[in-house]
Design a protein around this motif. Structure first.
Motif, short mmCIF file in Angstrom:
data_model
loop_
_atom_site.label_atom_id
_atom_site.label_comp_id
_atom_site.label_asym_id
_atom_site.label_seq_id
_atom_site.Cartn_x
_atom_site.Cartn_y
_atom_site.Cartn_z
N ALA A 71 0.83 -1.21 0.00
CA ALA A 71 0.00 0.00 0.00
C ALA A 71 0.86 1.26 0.00
CB ALA A 71 -0.94 0.00 1.21
N LEU A 72 1.94 1.27 0.79
CA LEU A 72 2.83 2.43 0.80
C LEU A 72 3.48 2.62 -0.57
CD1 LEU A 72 4.71 2.27 4.24
CD2 LEU A 72 2.87 3.80 3.56
N GLY A 73 3.92 1.53 -1.16
CA GLY A 73 4.52 1.61 -2.49
C GLY A 73 3.53 2.11 -3.53
N ALA A 74 2.32 1.57 -3.50
CA ALA A 74 1.29 1.96 -4.47
C ALA A 74 0.95 3.44 -4.34
CB ALA A 74 0.04 1.11 -4.29
N ALA A 75 0.95 3.96 -3.12
CA ALA A 75 0.61 5.37 -2.89
C ALA A 75 1.60 6.31 -3.57
CB ALA A 75 0.55 5.67 -1.40
N ILE A 76 2.84 5.84 -3.74
CA ILE A 76 3.86 6.69 -4.36
C ILE A 76 4.28 6.19 -5.74
CG2 ILE A 76 4.73 7.60 -2.19
CD1 ILE A 76 7.06 5.59 -2.45
N GLY A 77 3.52 5.25 -6.28
CA GLY A 77 3.78 4.78 -7.64
C GLY A 77 4.92 3.80 -7.75
N CYS A 78 5.20 3.08 -6.68
CA CYS A 78 6.27 2.07 -6.68
C CYS A 78 5.67 0.71 -6.32
CB CYS A 78 7.36 2.43 -5.68
SG CYS A 78 8.17 4.00 -6.02
N GLU A 79 6.50 -0.32 -6.40
CA GLU A 79 5.99 -1.65 -6.10
C GLU A 79 5.83 -1.87 -4.59
OE1 GLU A 79 6.88 -6.19 -7.51
OE2 GLU A 79 7.75 -4.53 -8.63
N PHE A 80 6.93 -1.84 -3.86
CA PHE A 80 6.92 -2.03 -2.41
C PHE A 80 7.82 -0.99 -1.77
CE2 PHE A 80 6.31 -6.30 -4.17
CZ PHE A 80 5.14 -6.68 -3.54
N ARG A 81 7.40 -0.48 -0.63
CA ARG A 81 8.25 0.42 0.15
C ARG A 81 8.01 0.15 1.62
NH1 ARG A 81 10.75 0.76 -3.66
NH2 ARG A 81 11.39 2.57 -4.85
N ALA A 82 9.11 -0.06 2.37
CA ALA A 82 9.00 -0.31 3.81
C ALA A 82 9.00 0.99 4.59
CB ALA A 82 10.14 -1.20 4.28
N SER A 83 9.55 2.06 3.97
CA SER A 83 9.60 3.34 4.69
C SER A 83 9.61 4.49 3.71
CB SER A 83 10.86 3.40 5.56
OG SER A 83 12.01 3.35 4.76
N LEU A 84 9.14 5.63 4.18
CA LEU A 84 9.20 6.86 3.39
C LEU A 84 9.19 8.05 4.33
CD1 LEU A 84 6.09 8.22 3.28
CD2 LEU A 84 5.74 6.28 1.77
N ALA A 85 9.68 9.16 3.82
CA ALA A 85 9.70 10.40 4.58
C ALA A 85 8.97 11.48 3.80
CB ALA A 85 11.14 10.84 4.85
N ILE A 86 8.15 12.25 4.49
CA ILE A 86 7.49 13.41 3.90
C ILE A 86 8.40 14.61 4.18
CG2 ILE A 86 5.40 14.85 3.87
CD1 ILE A 86 4.70 12.02 3.12
N LEU A 87 8.70 15.38 3.12
CA LEU A 87 9.69 16.45 3.22
C LEU A 87 9.07 17.85 3.31
CD1 LEU A 87 12.14 15.09 0.49
CD2 LEU A 87 12.07 14.55 2.93
N ASP A 88 7.76 17.93 3.41
CA ASP A 88 7.07 19.22 3.47
C ASP A 88 6.29 19.31 4.78
OD1 ASP A 88 5.89 21.67 1.86
OD2 ASP A 88 4.19 20.64 2.80
N GLN A 89 6.47 20.39 5.52
CA GLN A 89 5.86 20.53 6.84
C GLN A 89 4.33 20.52 6.77
OE1 GLN A 89 7.72 20.54 9.82
NE2 GLN A 89 5.69 20.11 10.58
N GLY A 90 3.76 21.23 5.82
CA GLY A 90 2.29 21.28 5.71
C GLY A 90 1.69 19.93 5.37
N LEU A 91 2.27 19.23 4.40
CA LEU A 91 1.78 17.90 4.04
C LEU A 91 1.97 16.93 5.20
CD1 LEU A 91 3.07 17.73 0.37
CD2 LEU A 91 0.67 17.67 1.07
#
Length: 106
Positions: A71-91
């Motif tokens: 689900a995390l991977g699909a949300a960002i257009g990738c296959e699988f992702r175990a972790s991600l960081a949001i780089l914008d304070q508002g988002l």
């Protein structure tokens, strides 16, 4: 439905170019001070969860354990992702608000 809202906001952050995805990029974002929020898949290994929990605590970056790798991977257009960081304070604030609401059962 609320789960979709979180992943939709993550997808929006990706389209804005405000996501660092994957363990290496997430770690770099936290260490450099660019990360405003870290999301680690609830399916990630215990070592990965502990590593990001400790790192984010040290660098004072909020960390959430949410969703599965697919689900995390699909949300960002990738296959699988175990972790991600949001780089914008508002988002990041918007995503945290949704995640906090889910944790409280609302």
């Amino acid at each position: 439905m609320k789960r979709d809202n979180v992943l939709s906001l993550v997808g929006l952050a990706r389209k804005a170019g405000k996501v660092a995805a994957g363990e290496f990029q997430t770690e770099q974002a936290v260490r450099s001070g660019a990360a405003c929020l870290v999301i680690v898949s609830s399916e990630a290994s215990e070592n990965t969860k502990k590593k990001f929990s400790n790192m984010c605590t040290f660098h004072k970056v909020p960390v959430y354990f949410y969703g599965d790798k697919e689900a995390l991977g699909a949300a960002i257009g990738c296959e699988f992702r175990a972790s991600l960081a949001i780089l914008d304070q508002g988002l990041a604030a918007s995503v945290m608000k949704k995640l906090d609401c889910l944790q409280k059962g609302g």
